[in-house]
Design a protein around this motif. Structure first.
Motif, PDB file in Angstrom:
ATOM      1  N   SER A 171      -3.175  -9.553  -6.361  1.00  0.00           N
ATOM      2  CA  SER A 171      -4.547 -10.019  -6.495  1.00  0.00           C
ATOM      3  C   SER A 171      -5.197 -10.088  -5.120  1.00  0.00           C
ATOM      4  O   SER A 171      -4.639 -10.651  -4.178  1.00  0.00           O
ATOM      5  CB  SER A 171      -4.556 -11.405  -7.146  1.00  0.00           C
ATOM      6  N   GLY A 172      -6.386  -9.492  -4.977  1.00  0.00           N
ATOM      7  CA  GLY A 172      -7.093  -9.478  -3.698  1.00  0.00           C
ATOM      8  C   GLY A 172      -6.924  -8.201  -2.908  1.00  0.00           C
ATOM      9  O   GLY A 172      -7.510  -8.068  -1.828  1.00  0.00           O
ATOM     10  N   ASP A 173      -6.151  -7.226  -3.412  1.00  0.00           N
ATOM     11  CA  ASP A 173      -5.975  -5.955  -2.706  1.00  0.00           C
ATOM     12  C   ASP A 173      -7.228  -5.092  -2.820  1.00  0.00           C
ATOM     13  O   ASP A 173      -7.907  -5.088  -3.849  1.00  0.00           O
ATOM     14  CB  ASP A 173      -4.776  -5.182  -3.270  1.00  0.00           C
ATOM     15  N   THR A 174      -7.520  -4.346  -1.759  1.00  0.00           N
ATOM     16  CA  THR A 174      -8.656  -3.425  -1.734  1.00  0.00           C
ATOM     17  C   THR A 174      -8.160  -2.005  -1.967  1.00  0.00           C
ATOM     18  O   THR A 174      -7.141  -1.590  -1.409  1.00  0.00           O
ATOM     19  CB  THR A 174      -9.386  -3.497  -0.381  1.00  0.00           C
ATOM     20  N   PHE A 175      -8.892  -1.259  -2.795  1.00  0.00           N
ATOM     21  CA  PHE A 175      -8.574   0.151  -3.038  1.00  0.00           C
ATOM     22  C   PHE A 175      -9.730   1.016  -2.546  1.00  0.00           C
ATOM     23  O   PHE A 175     -10.905   0.657  -2.719  1.00  0.00           O
ATOM     24  CB  PHE A 175      -8.339   0.409  -4.526  1.00  0.00           C
ATOM     25  N   THR A 176      -9.392   2.151  -1.931  1.00  0.00           N
ATOM     26  CA  THR A 176     -10.397   3.114  -1.489  1.00  0.00           C
ATOM     27  C   THR A 176      -9.971   4.509  -1.930  1.00  0.00           C
ATOM     28  O   THR A 176      -8.888   4.694  -2.500  1.00  0.00           O
ATOM     29  CB  THR A 176     -10.559   3.100   0.042  1.00  0.00           C
ATOM     30  N   ASP A 177     -10.823   5.500  -1.626  1.00  0.00           N
ATOM     31  CA  ASP A 177     -10.479   6.879  -1.973  1.00  0.00           C
ATOM     32  C   ASP A 177      -9.542   7.506  -0.948  1.00  0.00           C
ATOM     33  O   ASP A 177      -9.161   8.672  -1.073  1.00  0.00           O
ATOM     34  CB  ASP A 177     -11.754   7.724  -2.095  1.00  0.00           C
ATOM     35  N   GLY A 209      -0.726   0.694 -14.717  1.00  0.00           N
ATOM     36  CA  GLY A 209       0.188   1.532 -13.964  1.00  0.00           C
ATOM     37  C   GLY A 209       0.000   1.508 -12.468  1.00  0.00           C
ATOM     38  O   GLY A 209       0.513   2.375 -11.772  1.00  0.00           O
ATOM     39  N   VAL A 210      -0.743   0.530 -11.939  1.00  0.00           N
ATOM     40  CA  VAL A 210      -0.947   0.432 -10.494  1.00  0.00           C
ATOM     41  C   VAL A 210      -0.350  -0.886 -10.019  1.00  0.00           C
ATOM     42  O   VAL A 210      -0.798  -1.957 -10.426  1.00  0.00           O
ATOM     43  CB  VAL A 210      -2.448   0.509 -10.125  1.00  0.00           C
ATOM     44  N   ASP A 211       0.653  -0.799  -9.177  1.00  0.00           N
ATOM     45  CA  ASP A 211       1.314  -2.001  -8.677  1.00  0.00           C
ATOM     46  C   ASP A 211       0.556  -2.524  -7.462  1.00  0.00           C
ATOM     47  O   ASP A 211       0.391  -1.812  -6.468  1.00  0.00           O
ATOM     48  CB  ASP A 211       2.760  -1.681  -8.297  1.00  0.00           C
ATOM     49  N   CYS A 212       0.073  -3.755  -7.554  1.00  0.00           N
ATOM     50  CA  CYS A 212      -0.679  -4.343  -6.444  1.00  0.00           C
ATOM     51  C   CYS A 212      -0.674  -5.853  -6.604  1.00  0.00           C
ATOM     52  O   CYS A 212      -0.124  -6.389  -7.563  1.00  0.00           O
ATOM     53  CB  CYS A 212      -2.112  -3.805  -6.408  1.00  0.00           C
ATOM     54  N   ARG A 256     -10.418   8.396 -14.317  1.00  0.00           N
ATOM     55  CA  ARG A 256      -9.045   8.474 -14.832  1.00  0.00           C
ATOM     56  C   ARG A 256      -8.380   9.733 -14.290  1.00  0.00           C
ATOM     57  O   ARG A 256      -8.956  10.816 -14.291  1.00  0.00           O
ATOM     58  CB  ARG A 256      -9.053   8.514 -16.360  1.00  0.00           C
ATOM     59  N   GLY A 257      -7.152   9.566 -13.784  1.00  0.00           N
ATOM     60  CA  GLY A 257      -6.432  10.698 -13.209  1.00  0.00           C
ATOM     61  C   GLY A 257      -6.667  10.887 -11.727  1.00  0.00           C
ATOM     62  O   GLY A 257      -5.998  11.708 -11.095  1.00  0.00           O
ATOM     63  N   SER A 258      -7.612  10.121 -11.145  1.00  0.00           N
ATOM     64  CA  SER A 258      -7.876  10.258  -9.711  1.00  0.00           C
ATOM     65  C   SER A 258      -6.846   9.469  -8.911  1.00  0.00           C
ATOM     66  O   SER A 258      -6.078   8.671  -9.459  1.00  0.00           O
ATOM     67  CB  SER A 258      -9.287   9.772  -9.383  1.00  0.00           C
ATOM     68  N   PHE A 259      -6.851   9.694  -7.600  1.00  0.00           N
ATOM     69  CA  PHE A 259      -5.929   8.983  -6.717  1.00  0.00           C
ATOM     70  C   PHE A 259      -6.704   7.970  -5.877  1.00  0.00           C
ATOM     71  O   PHE A 259      -7.796   8.251  -5.383  1.00  0.00           O
ATOM     72  CB  PHE A 259      -5.200   9.964  -5.790  1.00  0.00           C
ATOM     73  N   VAL A 260      -6.135   6.762  -5.748  1.00  0.00           N
ATOM     74  CA  VAL A 260      -6.733   5.728  -4.912  1.00  0.00           C
ATOM     75  C   VAL A 260      -5.669   5.226  -3.939  1.00  0.00           C
ATOM     76  O   VAL A 260      -4.467   5.364  -4.187  1.00  0.00           O
ATOM     77  CB  VAL A 260      -7.271   4.554  -5.756  1.00  0.00           C
ATOM     78  N   THR A 261      -6.124   4.634  -2.837  1.00  0.00           N
ATOM     79  CA  THR A 261      -5.220   4.154  -1.792  1.00  0.00           C
ATOM     80  C   THR A 261      -5.358   2.656  -1.627  1.00  0.00           C
ATOM     81  O   THR A 261      -6.478   2.131  -1.513  1.00  0.00           O
ATOM     82  CB  THR A 261      -5.525   4.853  -0.450  1.00  0.00           C
ATOM     83  N   LEU A 281      -1.254   0.993   2.219  1.00  0.00           N
ATOM     84  CA  LEU A 281      -1.542   2.404   2.494  1.00  0.00           C
ATOM     85  C   LEU A 281      -0.841   3.336   1.501  1.00  0.00           C
ATOM     86  O   LEU A 281      -0.642   4.521   1.767  1.00  0.00           O
ATOM     87  CB  LEU A 281      -1.141   2.769   3.932  1.00  0.00           C
ATOM     88  N   LYS A 282      -0.475   2.773   0.353  1.00  0.00           N
ATOM     89  CA  LYS A 282       0.192   3.565  -0.675  1.00  0.00           C
ATOM     90  C   LYS A 282      -0.848   4.252  -1.555  1.00  0.00           C
ATOM     91  O   LYS A 282      -1.793   3.635  -2.033  1.00  0.00           O
ATOM     92  CB  LYS A 282       1.082   2.648  -1.526  1.00  0.00           C
ATOM     93  N   LYS A 283      -0.654   5.552  -1.785  1.00  0.00           N
ATOM     94  CA  LYS A 283      -1.571   6.336  -2.610  1.00  0.00           C
ATOM     95  C   LYS A 283      -1.028   6.380  -4.035  1.00  0.00           C
ATOM     96  O   LYS A 283       0.128   6.738  -4.258  1.00  0.00           O
ATOM     97  CB  LYS A 283      -1.699   7.753  -2.047  1.00  0.00           C
ATOM     98  N   VAL A 284      -1.850   5.988  -4.998  1.00  0.00           N
ATOM     99  CA  VAL A 284      -1.390   5.931  -6.387  1.00  0.00           C
ATOM    100  C   VAL A 284      -2.390   6.626  -7.297  1.00  0.00           C
ATOM    101  O   VAL A 284      -3.588   6.714  -6.998  1.00  0.00           O
ATOM    102  CB  VAL A 284      -1.199   4.462  -6.855  1.00  0.00           C
ATOM    103  N   LYS A 285      -1.882   7.092  -8.415  1.00  0.00           N
ATOM    104  CA  LYS A 285      -2.725   7.753  -9.412  1.00  0.00           C
ATOM    105  C   LYS A 285      -3.185   6.729 -10.453  1.00  0.00           C
ATOM    106  O   LYS A 285      -2.461   5.802 -10.785  1.00  0.00           O
ATOM    107  CB  LYS A 285      -1.943   8.875 -10.091  1.00  0.00           C
TER     108      LYS A 285
END
Length: 764
Positions: free
Chosen positions: A448-454, A443-446, A401-406, A411-415
């Protein structure tokens, strides 16, 4: 002789243990050895794990993974999935009381949290939860569970669940056995390589026959399966199960069957138990080397050897152990939980891969350890009261919680503002989720099927298979100028990839498409309840398609002069039918063979767009065109008058002309229909199917019931539910799922074309 040949097939030389070195090569060898010889509580190491990976892995993380299971509960509709999940939650202490599907107390099952689910007594959305189970002698195991729908209209919920799960429980009715949707679920499990244990439910019902169901699993699902339990009594006399591996009898006693009493096997069941244990050994010998070695040497495997062999072959997806009981009668559920811990894989035993976008989409293995860089998949979206709820499977690394993912796609970086673990519709806030876990975030707009990384890795995970829609409705709000109408449709499309919305320019109507009448009916009802939008629906329209049966050449010149710069583009080539294998849905094929600069390269994409425009609306009845290849061989251009628009229009008109010369046909969706009814109505039911121009595939008799499987055009299935009720005095039931598109009869094609021309003439 056949058995002897199978023994020779599986009999292989023994492995020799190699010394461990610090080289990856040696570890790969030990990985292969370990996979075939590991005990039932060990790990399989990934083939690409290096010595450094092994040494730096946190022992506590390894221990957590070893006792983690991600499972789904899947089956044909009304086989008892949700009832089984309710008992699992009760026995693990997650809920304090049991409520039934269609419960008289008005509560309904915990996992059916939607009001519509409780009213109709069916599961509409897959629901996630988690629990802890103390497997006697082995400690607490953490189990993430997804309860999936059984109705084929909501098959996407099963697809997305199996995409992210490591194992599954396949529930079968003790009377009906393998049904149409069971076969569909089996195909989905194979698509994502998901190992399963089989649970034969409803053995308290009249006519229950578990051993005939096991034979159906072998014959219809083509998987090696054998009972590891036999029931103590059947129907009203069901009291417990005999464990063929431990050679003990287990009875469910006390309030709601919460006490499991271990006893010796009843004398009258010794003979049957011995026969079924021998059958288990013989089936394992076909898929497991160690049991084959013991069997060939005429030895008797120990209970531990059988446990290890069942686990090895189940994890390798070569075998399905079959358990028995009745969730409604609180029998056999605890032993099924033991089997989940004993036989289904943990996240470290499942081979997951991603595509490295920085290396031309090269495949890379994901290692489920929390210290690795984060990679996760958003596999399900829900519109909750706090905004969009995104379900995530963490494949490697940790999510905090509170970390950032991409987002790898945008290629959008979100908290990550809030991280929760789901218990049906309830949420429990957590600070961190480790590798292999399933969680949800707000609170993350995406999509279905999107991949998130660090953000360090640029990986993408393959998404799930999305079937094509088969039915459409026109939809309009009763009250005009309502913003909630478009808002609801937008949300539903984002949640469900099989729910599609389009706007017909000619009729000025909004068209919704989906997997069946029930699928669309549910969304129309949700619009009324959740968004206060009452809608009027039009007549259901079948999702016809158009295609061609032969090759046709084209040579078309688009030439237009309107003063000043004109439009000029000439295209030469051919179109041909595209052969499609079953279960494949390839994208339209466009190929350019233009050489010598006869058409400048910057105009080639415009030609492809013109071809795609032609596929969107066919010439015969205005439905989309499928399975066509467009080959551009030559053409000419004008230095002044040629443009992207000119070549786009040239390709569109060339395609339409060639389409009419290529023996065009109309395709209609063909459905697999499975009907079960009392034997006395067999003649009238078969007669009605023939009247609907159905093709009977097979029929079988089960005691006083018969099951008929047929292939029928969807266009001829409207109103079948009420017909079947009247034909069978309300005792018949049926299920239906999409199989393929096939050409309609010539006279039907003429009727459809005449109707389309009349409709077009009325609009002019």
């Amino acid at each position: 002789m056949n058995r002897f040949n199978s023994y020779l097939k599986v009999y292989k030389p023994c492995f020799s243990l190699l010394p461990l070195s610090r080289t990856s090569k040696t570890i790969k060898t030990i990985y292969n050895f370990h996979n075939s010889r590991s005990n039932s509580f060990g790990f399989r190491l990934f083939a690409n794990v290096t010595a450094d990976n092994v040494e730096t892995t946190d022992p506590a993380d390894l221990s957590r993974l070893r006792k983690l299971r991600n499972i789904g509960i899947s089956a044909h509709i009304d086989s008892g999935k949700t009832t089984l999940t309710e008992r699992v939650l009760y026995y693990t202490g997650r809920i304090k009381a049991i409520h039934e599907v269609r419960g008289k107390d008005g509560e309904g099952a915990k996992m059916d949290s939607m009001e519509l689910e409780r009213e109709r007594g069916i599961t509409i959305q897959s629901a996630a939860t988690y629990c802890n189970w103390n497997w006697e002698g082995h400690g607490d195991y953490n189990i993430n569970i997804i309860d999936t729908p059984g109705h084929v209209d909501f098959t996407i919920e099963v697809e997305r669940a199996l995409r992210v799960l490591d194992g599954a429980i396949l529930v079968l009715c003790g009377v009906s056995g393998v049904q149409s949707q069971t076969i569909t679920v089996d195909r989905q499990m194979r698509r994502y390589n998901v190992p399963r244990i089989s649970f034969i439910n409803k053995l308290d019902r009249v006519g229950a026959n578990p051993f005939s169901i096991i034979e159906q699993i072998r014959q219809k699902l083509k998987i090696t399966a054998a009972a590891i339990q036999i029931p103590i009594g059947l129907e009203d006399n069901l009291k417990g199960v005999v464990d063929l591996i431990k050679w003990k009898a287990y009875y469910n006693e006390g309030n709601r069957g919460d006490k499991v009493i271990e006893k010796e096997i009843p004398e009258e069941l010794i003979k049957l138990a011995s026969e079924k244990r021998q059958e288990l050994i013989e089936n394992l010998a076909d898929v497991d080397d160690q049991i084959a070695d013991i069997f060939l040497s005429e030895g008797t495997p120990t209970s531990q050897q059988l446990m290890d062999a069942v686990r090895r072959s189940t994890v390798a997806n070569k075998f399905s152990p079959v358990l028995m009981g009745s969730a409604f009668k609180n029998t056999g559920v605890q032993k099924a939980l033991d089997a989940v811990c004993a036989f289904l894989p943990n996240p470290s035993e499942v081979h997951n891969t991603a595509l490295d976008l920085n290396q031309k989409e090269a495949k890379v293995d994901l290692l489920p350890y929390s210290k690795n860089p984060f990679v996760g998949l958003a596999f399900k979206l829900e519109d909750g009261k706090y905004g969009q709820l995104t379900y995530i499977r963490v494949y490697q690394g940790a999510l905090k919680r509170g970390s950032f993912v991409t987002n790898s796609k945008t290629l959008k970086k979100v908290k990550v503002p809030r991280l929760v673990r789901m218990h049906s519709n309830e949420m429990e806030d957590v600070e961190e989720v480790g590798a292999g876990e399933i969680c949800a975030l707000f609170g993350v707009d995406c999509s279905s099927g999107d991949t998130f990384t660090d953000g360090v890795l640029n990986y993408s995970l393959t998404s799930m298979f999305v079937p094509d829609s088969v039915i459409s409705l026109s939809l309009s709000p009763k009250v005009k100028d309502t913003t909630n109408f478009s808002k609801a449709l937008g949300k539903f499309q984002k949640e469900d990839p099989t729910f599609r919305v389009s706007f017909d320019v000619e009729s000025k109507e909004t068209i919704i498409s989906g997997m069946g009448e029930l699928h669309l009916d549910i969304y129309v009802e949700r619009m009324r309840r959740e968004y206060n939008v009452d809608c009027v629906t039009g007549k259901p329209q079948v999702a016809f398609r158009e295609t061609i049966m032969s090759k046709a050449k084209f040579e078309y010149t688009h030439k237009k002069q309107t003063g000043g710069a004109g439009q000029y583009g000439k295209v030469i080539g051919y179109i041909e039918p595209l052969i499609v294998e079953e279960d494949e849905e390839p994208l339209p094929i466009f190929e350019s063979r233009v050489v010598g600069g006869h058409i400048p390269s910057n105009y080639i994409p415009a030609v492809e767009k013109g071809f795609l425009d032609g596929l969107g609306k066919g010439t015969l009845i205005g439905h989309p065109v499928k399975n066509v290849r467009f080959v551009l061989e030559d053409g000419t251009y004008h230095a002044v008058d040629s443009s992207e628009l000119a070549f786009r229009l040239a390709a569109l008109y060339a395609f339409r002309e060639a389409f009419l010369r290529a023996k065009p046909v109309i395709l209609e969706p063909i459905m697999n229909v499975s009907i079960m009814a009392p034997l006395e109505f067999q003649g009238t039911v078969i007669g009605n199917l023939n009247k609907r121009k159905g093709t009977i595939v097979n029929t079988e008799v089960q005691d006083d019931l018969f099951v008929a499987n047929a292939e029928v055009s969807l266009n001829n299935m409207f109103g079948y539910s009420s017909d079947l009720r009247s034909l069978t005095q309300g005792k018949g039931e049926f299920s239906m799922e999409y199989k393929t598109h096939q050409p309609v009869m010539p006279y039907i094609q003429e009727e459809l074309m005449a109707e389309y021309k009349k409709k077009m003439a009325e609009k002019k």
